[in-house]
Scaffold this active site. Structure first.
Site, short mmCIF file in Angstrom:
data_model
loop_
_atom_site.label_atom_id
_atom_site.label_comp_id
_atom_site.label_asym_id
_atom_site.label_seq_id
_atom_site.Cartn_x
_atom_site.Cartn_y
_atom_site.Cartn_z
N MET A 30 91.49 69.25 2.86
CA MET A 30 90.05 68.96 2.76
C MET A 30 89.77 67.61 3.44
O MET A 30 88.73 67.00 3.20
CB MET A 30 89.61 68.95 1.29
N TYR A 32 90.22 63.59 4.83
CA TYR A 32 90.49 62.24 4.34
C TYR A 32 92.01 62.10 4.14
O TYR A 32 92.50 61.83 3.05
CB TYR A 32 89.71 61.93 3.05
N HIS A 34 95.97 61.47 4.01
CA HIS A 34 96.82 60.38 3.53
C HIS A 34 98.28 60.75 3.79
O HIS A 34 98.56 61.81 4.38
CB HIS A 34 96.54 60.09 2.06
N GLY A 36 100.52 61.95 2.01
CA GLY A 36 100.92 63.26 1.49
C GLY A 36 100.67 64.35 2.54
O GLY A 36 101.56 65.15 2.84
N HIS A 37 99.46 64.33 3.12
CA HIS A 37 99.14 65.32 4.17
C HIS A 37 100.08 65.13 5.37
O HIS A 37 100.55 66.10 5.94
CB HIS A 37 97.70 65.12 4.67
N GLN A 61 85.23 75.52 -4.61
CA GLN A 61 86.25 75.10 -5.58
C GLN A 61 85.82 73.90 -6.42
O GLN A 61 86.59 73.38 -7.21
CB GLN A 61 87.60 74.87 -4.89
N LYS A 149 102.21 67.96 -5.45
CA LYS A 149 101.23 67.16 -6.20
C LYS A 149 100.24 68.07 -6.93
O LYS A 149 99.89 67.84 -8.07
CB LYS A 149 100.53 66.22 -5.21
N ASP A 150 99.79 69.12 -6.23
CA ASP A 150 98.89 70.11 -6.84
C ASP A 150 99.74 71.31 -7.25
O ASP A 150 99.65 72.40 -6.67
CB ASP A 150 97.80 70.52 -5.85
N SER A 186 93.40 61.92 -1.98
CA SER A 186 92.18 61.45 -1.32
C SER A 186 91.26 60.80 -2.33
O SER A 186 90.46 59.93 -1.99
CB SER A 186 91.46 62.63 -0.65
O1 PAF Z 1 94.65 71.14 -1.73
C1 PAF Z 1 93.58 71.12 -1.08
O2 PAF Z 1 93.29 70.19 -0.35
C2 PAF Z 1 92.63 72.31 -1.20
O3 PAF Z 1 92.61 72.81 -2.48
C3 PAF Z 1 92.92 73.42 -0.17
C4 PAF Z 1 94.29 74.05 -0.38
C5 PAF Z 1 92.84 72.85 1.24
C6 PAF Z 1 91.87 74.53 -0.31
O4 PAF Z 1 90.58 74.06 -0.10
#
Ligand code: PAF
Length: 282
Positions: A30, A32, A34, A36-37, A61, A149-150, A186
């Site tokens: 999504m 921004y 960091h 982690g991404h 979401q 993390k998620d 983020s």
């Molecule tokens: O983890 C996220 O950033 C969001 O939930 C995702 C997987 C991009 C779906 O919108």
């Protein structure tokens, strides 16, 4: 790096990359971005010849009282990061491109979506699964990368992929933390200096529980959770949940066993943060 906003344009690019026999790696985000991404992107670059990143703040979401409008956005900054990481394609659609008027189809993973985060964010995982499946259908990746993390999100997406026979390999990557242990997110930009300090209590609680398991050999989950809760309450922070569950099915554990995960969520003012710690061996 190609930057595309239209689904059909992405399909054409992917078709060409596939025709050249390239393995497609995908990192949905999504924005921004960091560390982690960046770690997900680097893993994708290691394993795949063509890496796609999506940036889309998915409205479905977010609950009506959640932070969709103020979710941090900075596409220019993100593009610079992605170019530096030598990403091949950025897909950054507008909401209207992803959700055409009259949109009516949803994906929902039963049970797993209703517990933990799902209790506090009703409808959240329905939005996540729907957009992730749409993105998979658009990008058609061989491999897709998600952070631990998620954790609940990752487990639910794995289940969706298994149940719906989606031809993609889901790769879970370790949580990246700042130097003091705070998990990269983020949403950390919402935290002022004092709140940032308080936010650490969730990680401290998780580490305390880990220490009690590994050093003190305490395996009773009720006792462990009480000790964790103490740390969060002492900091004066609102605890939404702290639970120890089995990592594959998120079922609550009474006694610690192999492959357990401790998951927690706190709220500081109106900032909600989640974190977890995996106990693979003890
Ligand atoms: O983890 C996220 O950033 C969001 O939930 C995702 C997987 C991009 C779906 O919108």
């Amino acid at each position: 790096m190609k930057i595309l906003k239209k689904i059909n344009d992405v399909r054409s690019e992917i078709k060409m990359a596939k025709a050249e026999g390239k393995i497609i790696g995908f990192v949905p985000t999504m924005g921004y971005l960091h560390q982690g991404h960046i770690s997900l992107i680097r893993k994708a670059k290691e394993e795949c010849e063509y890496v796609v990143v999506s940036i889309f703040v998915n409205p479905t979401q977010f609950g009506p009282k959640e932070d969709f409008n103020r979710y941090p956005r900075n596409l220019e900054r993100d593009i610079k990061i992605l170019k530096d990481e030598k990403v091949n394609l950025l897909f950054a659609p507008e909401t209207e491109e992803m959700y055409k008027e009259g949109f009516k189809s949803w994906v929902y993973v039963e049970e797993l979506s209703e517990i933990l985060e799902g209790k506090f964010r009703p409808g959240h995982f329905k939005g996540v699964c729907t957009v992730v499946l749409k993105l998979f259908n658009i990008v058609q990746p061989d491999k897709a990368y998600f952070g631990w993390k998620d954790a609940q999100q990752l487990i639910i997406i794995k289940k969706m992929v298994e149940d719906l026979n989606i031809p993609v390999e889901i790769i879970g990557c370790p949580t990246i933390r700042e130097s003091d242990g705070l998990a990269c997110s983020s949403r950390n930009v919402y935290l002022g200096e004092k709140e940032r300090e308080k936010a650490l209590c969730l990680y401290k609680a998780l580490k305390k529980i880990e220490e009690l398991i590994k050093k003190e050999k305490i395996y009773d989950c009720k006792v462990l959770i009480k000790e964790g809760e103490k740390i969060i309450k002492e900091e004066g922070v609102e605890l939404q949940y702290l639970e120890i569950v089995k990592i594959d099915n998120l079922k609550k554990l009474e006694k610690i066993e192999k492959d357990a995960i401790i998951l927690g969520a706190i709220k500081i003012g109106d900032v909600r943060l989640i974190d977890n710690l995996i106990i693979s061996e003890f």
